[in-house]
Design a protein around this motif. Structure first.
Motif, PDB file in Angstrom:
ATOM      1  N   SER A  94       0.833  -1.210   0.000  1.00  0.00           N
ATOM      2  CA  SER A  94       0.000   0.000   0.000  1.00  0.00           C
ATOM      3  C   SER A  94       0.862   1.251   0.000  1.00  0.00           C
ATOM      4  O   SER A  94       0.570   2.228  -0.692  1.00  0.00           O
ATOM      5  CB  SER A  94      -0.916   0.010   1.226  1.00  0.00           C
ATOM      6  OG  SER A  94      -1.783  -1.086   1.205  1.00  0.00           O
ATOM      7  N   LEU A  95       1.926   1.252   0.794  1.00  0.00           N
ATOM      8  CA  LEU A  95       2.839   2.403   0.822  1.00  0.00           C
ATOM      9  C   LEU A  95       3.515   2.601  -0.523  1.00  0.00           C
ATOM     10  O   LEU A  95       3.709   3.734  -0.968  1.00  0.00           O
ATOM     11  CB  LEU A  95       3.879   2.223   1.922  1.00  0.00           C
ATOM     12  CG  LEU A  95       3.377   2.365   3.356  1.00  0.00           C
ATOM     13  CD1 LEU A  95       4.484   2.002   4.344  1.00  0.00           C
ATOM     14  CD2 LEU A  95       2.877   3.769   3.620  1.00  0.00           C
ATOM     15  N   ARG A  96       3.865   1.497  -1.174  1.00  0.00           N
ATOM     16  CA  ARG A  96       4.503   1.613  -2.494  1.00  0.00           C
ATOM     17  C   ARG A  96       3.553   2.275  -3.492  1.00  0.00           C
ATOM     18  O   ARG A  96       3.960   3.127  -4.285  1.00  0.00           O
ATOM     19  CB  ARG A  96       4.920   0.237  -3.000  1.00  0.00           C
ATOM     20  CG  ARG A  96       6.166  -0.272  -2.353  1.00  0.00           C
ATOM     21  CD  ARG A  96       6.653  -1.544  -3.015  1.00  0.00           C
ATOM     22  NE  ARG A  96       7.797  -2.055  -2.280  1.00  0.00           N
ATOM     23  CZ  ARG A  96       8.005  -3.325  -1.988  1.00  0.00           C
ATOM     24  NH1 ARG A  96       7.150  -4.250  -2.392  1.00  0.00           N
ATOM     25  NH2 ARG A  96       9.070  -3.705  -1.313  1.00  0.00           N
ATOM     26  N   LYS A  97       2.278   1.879  -3.478  1.00  0.00           N
ATOM     27  CA  LYS A  97       1.305   2.454  -4.392  1.00  0.00           C
ATOM     28  C   LYS A  97       1.163   3.954  -4.160  1.00  0.00           C
ATOM     29  O   LYS A  97       1.089   4.748  -5.088  1.00  0.00           O
ATOM     30  CB  LYS A  97      -0.053   1.778  -4.210  1.00  0.00           C
ATOM     31  CG  LYS A  97      -0.100   0.383  -4.771  1.00  0.00           C
ATOM     32  CD  LYS A  97      -1.461  -0.250  -4.541  1.00  0.00           C
ATOM     33  CE  LYS A  97      -1.470  -1.690  -4.984  1.00  0.00           C
ATOM     34  NZ  LYS A  97      -2.748  -2.354  -4.692  1.00  0.00           N
ATOM     35  N   VAL A  98       1.137   4.341  -2.898  1.00  0.00           N
ATOM     36  CA  VAL A  98       0.986   5.756  -2.552  1.00  0.00           C
ATOM     37  C   VAL A  98       2.198   6.543  -3.030  1.00  0.00           C
ATOM     38  O   VAL A  98       2.071   7.607  -3.639  1.00  0.00           O
ATOM     39  CB  VAL A  98       0.771   5.939  -1.027  1.00  0.00           C
ATOM     40  CG1 VAL A  98       0.883   7.387  -0.621  1.00  0.00           C
ATOM     41  CG2 VAL A  98      -0.564   5.365  -0.607  1.00  0.00           C
ATOM     42  N   THR A  99       3.389   6.032  -2.762  1.00  0.00           N
ATOM     43  CA  THR A  99       4.602   6.749  -3.160  1.00  0.00           C
ATOM     44  C   THR A  99       4.769   6.789  -4.666  1.00  0.00           C
ATOM     45  O   THR A  99       5.287   7.771  -5.223  1.00  0.00           O
ATOM     46  CB  THR A  99       5.854   6.143  -2.506  1.00  0.00           C
ATOM     47  OG1 THR A  99       5.938   4.768  -2.825  1.00  0.00           O
ATOM     48  CG2 THR A  99       5.819   6.321  -0.988  1.00  0.00           C
ATOM     49  N   GLU A 100       4.346   5.729  -5.354  1.00  0.00           N
ATOM     50  CA  GLU A 100       4.451   5.712  -6.818  1.00  0.00           C
ATOM     51  C   GLU A 100       3.491   6.709  -7.467  1.00  0.00           C
ATOM     52  O   GLU A 100       3.784   7.259  -8.525  1.00  0.00           O
ATOM     53  CB  GLU A 100       4.180   4.305  -7.353  1.00  0.00           C
ATOM     54  CG  GLU A 100       5.294   3.333  -7.059  1.00  0.00           C
ATOM     55  CD  GLU A 100       4.923   1.896  -7.418  1.00  0.00           C
ATOM     56  OE1 GLU A 100       3.791   1.642  -7.870  1.00  0.00           O
ATOM     57  OE2 GLU A 100       5.795   1.014  -7.228  1.00  0.00           O
ATOM     58  N   SER A 101       2.354   6.932  -6.827  1.00  0.00           N
ATOM     59  CA  SER A 101       1.374   7.851  -7.406  1.00  0.00           C
ATOM     60  C   SER A 101       1.711   9.317  -7.126  1.00  0.00           C
ATOM     61  O   SER A 101       1.047  10.209  -7.630  1.00  0.00           O
ATOM     62  CB  SER A 101      -0.018   7.534  -6.865  1.00  0.00           C
ATOM     63  OG  SER A 101      -0.074   7.793  -5.471  1.00  0.00           O
ATOM     64  N   MET A 102       2.724   9.581  -6.343  1.00  0.00           N
ATOM     65  CA  MET A 102       3.095  10.961  -5.990  1.00  0.00           C
ATOM     66  C   MET A 102       3.920  11.587  -7.082  1.00  0.00           C
ATOM     67  O   MET A 102       4.597  11.105  -7.819  1.00  0.00           O
ATOM     68  CB  MET A 102       3.867  10.992  -4.670  1.00  0.00           C
ATOM     69  CG  MET A 102       3.004  10.551  -3.512  1.00  0.00           C
ATOM     70  SD  MET A 102       3.946  10.466  -2.013  1.00  0.00           S
ATOM     71  CE  MET A 102       3.352  11.927  -1.207  1.00  0.00           C
TER      72      MET A 102
END
Length: 102
Positions: A94-102
């Motif tokens: 979940s953290l990876r998805k958030v950071t990738e979408s930034m």
């Protein structure tokens, strides 16, 4: 579990086919069944072991404390391991998805 005159039978099938066969057979025989979770099976095993223990000798305080500390450390290691597995499966992706979408 079949209970009759204070006796019980615990059966642990190897697979789903065996489980279905045993439960169907007991149902046809009119014998009630109950499902036990692994924690309850472990409790039964612990009671079985405790009944076989030599109760004539006593442990001194330092042996008891040492044993408690040993098992406490094993339990804490298992809890940490499970939390790490949960983090790997849910939080980190979940953290990876958030950071990738930034």
């Amino acid at each position: 579990m079949y209970i009759s005159t204070r006796k019980a039978l615990v059966v642990k099938p190897k697979n789903k086919v065996d489980y279905n066969f045993i439960t169907d057979l007991l149902k046809k025989l009119g014998i009630g069944t109950s499902i036990l979770i692994n924690a309850k099976l472990e409790d039964i095993g612990m009671l079985k072991l405790m009944s076989k223990v030599d109760k004539s000798s006593k442990a001194n305080r330092s042996e008891i404390v040492k044993s408690c500390l040993f098992y406490k450390s094993r339990i804490l290691k298992e809890i940490f391991k499970r939390h790490c597995e949960i983090l790997k499966k849910s939080v980190i992706p979940s953290l990876r998805k958030v950071t990738e979408s930034m």
